[in-house]
Design an enzyme around this catalytic site. Structure first.
Site, short mmCIF file in Angstrom:
data_model
loop_
_atom_site.label_atom_id
_atom_site.label_comp_id
_atom_site.label_asym_id
_atom_site.label_seq_id
_atom_site.Cartn_x
_atom_site.Cartn_y
_atom_site.Cartn_z
N THR A 117 0.82 -1.22 0.00
CA THR A 117 0.00 0.00 0.00
C THR A 117 0.85 1.26 0.00
O THR A 117 1.98 1.26 0.53
CB THR A 117 -0.90 0.01 1.26
OG1 THR A 117 -1.46 1.31 1.43
CG2 THR A 117 -0.11 -0.31 2.52
N TYR A 141 -1.40 0.18 10.18
CA TYR A 141 -1.68 -0.52 8.93
C TYR A 141 -0.47 -0.46 7.99
O TYR A 141 0.01 -1.49 7.49
CB TYR A 141 -2.91 0.11 8.26
CG TYR A 141 -3.14 -0.36 6.85
CD1 TYR A 141 -3.31 -1.72 6.56
CD2 TYR A 141 -3.17 0.55 5.79
CE1 TYR A 141 -3.51 -2.15 5.25
CE2 TYR A 141 -3.38 0.13 4.49
CZ TYR A 141 -3.54 -1.22 4.22
OH TYR A 141 -3.72 -1.64 2.94
#
Ligand code: UDP
Length: 335
Positions: A117, A141
């Site tokens: 990501t 995350y």
């Protein structure tokens, strides 16, 4: 043609990857615990209902289907939740990935495509972000995804894994055939939220901050069509199968749109009045994150076919209309 275990294959991006793999002649096997995925999204191959932290389940799936490759997308993926419940992210994303890699090392293929990501870049000092931009995540995350990138690099070095790592920017849009699309519960992402307002399911959209240093004061992001993201996985599978390795690419549209650009585009595509309300900034949001995705084009021959904003919004809108009015929801509940 390959048999590919797709962890998270019943999810938003995973189901689009399964569709793209099948269209290219491969056999996708979705491996998903259905905590966030949907039965109705598994349409192009079998489903193994399992958890990546369950070594026996993973090994069983790899062996039963004689998988030639793994596409690993199963993960928790909400920045905000990751700050409230970091243990869930370290457990599912990192421990789960370790179990998967160990199962692959024991008795599986050593060919892996991993979904990372742009959150691994944190607050980039300069945009657009290239693959060389320092990875300094500011959320749990992002940190867990970066940890798995390192883990995979180690397995490549020490155990001969061939790997491709994709750093997704803002995945958006839906299958142009409206067979699958985004259906999170709760939904936190901007485009589906704005579309909910357009179809009357919400009164207004909250715009998280209008005092950023951007042309209209709202945050700028790089929205890339989920089907284009899926295509990159098929290209990577081909490259890895032919002996390539060590592929690390940003997947973005290389264009930035502000929150208000999105609101305006939704008004244009749907014809609906979309009331919005400016609210406080969302903690942790960088002002601008855009990708330099030219490396994926050069390295893999990746071409974006659907990532113009109008196509992103219109496919998401068409999918949402079908999803909310059709049999899909009740059927999914019965199943
Ligand atoms: N955003 C917003 N209102 C919403 C949801 C998101 O203003 O209801 C903003 C958010 O602050 C960010 C952008 O829209 O600047 C994209 O957010 P999203 O959650 O879709 O993706 P992220 O960039 O966080 O991965």
């Amino acid at each position: 043609m390959s048999t590919v275990l797709v962890t998270g294959g019943a999810g938003y991006i995973g189901s689009h990857v399964c569709k793209a793999l099948a269209a290219a002649g491969h056999t996708p096997v979705a491996f998903d615990n259905l905590s966030q995925g949907h039965l109705w999204a598994v349409r192009w191959g079998p489903l193994v209902d399992g958890d990546i932290r369950d070594r026996d389940a993973v090994l069983g799936a790899l062996r039963n289907y004689k998988a030639d490759a793994v596409v690993h997308l199963a993960a928790h993926s909400y920045v905000g939740e990751s700050m409230l419940h970091p243990e869930r992210y370290w457990d599912n994303n990192v421990v789960g990935s370790r179990v998967l890699l160990e199962a692959m090392r024991e008795d599986g293929p050593r060919l892996l495509i991993f979904s990372s990501t742009c959150a691994t870049y944190g607050l980039p000092k300069t945009v657009p972000v290239t693959e060389e931009t320092p990875q300094l995540p500011i959320s749990t995350y992002g940190a867990t995804k970066l940890a798995v990138e390192h883990m995979i690099a180690d397995y490549a070095r020490s155990y001969g894994f061939k790997q491709a790592v994709f750093r997704y920017f803002n995945a958006a849009g839906a299958d142009p055939d409206s067979e699958i699309g985004e259906a999170h519960d709760p939904e936190t992402h901007l485009i589906p939220n704005v579309l909910d307002v357009a179809r009357g399911a919400r009164s207004h959209v909250d715009v998280f901050g209008a005092d950023y240093e951007t042309p209209d004061g709202t945050c700028v992001r790089d929205y890339v069509h989920v089907s284009d993201i899926a295509d990159a996985h098929v290209l990577a599978l081909g490259a890895l199968s032919q002996g390539d390795s060590g592929i690390v690419c940003n997947l973005g549209a290389s264009v930035g749109y502000s929150v208000m650009d999105i609101v305006k585009a939704v008004r244009k595509v749907t014809g609906a009045n979309v009331p919005h309300r400016i609210t406080a900034r969302r903690p942790g949001d960088p002002a601008v994150v855009t990708a330099d995705a030219t490396f994926a084009e050069r390295r893999l021959g990746w071409r974006r076919r659907h990532s113009d904003l109008e196509t992103i919004i219109s496919t998401a809108w068409a999918w949402g209309q079908a999803y909310h009015s059709s049999h899909m929801r009740p059927a999914a509940r019965q199943a």
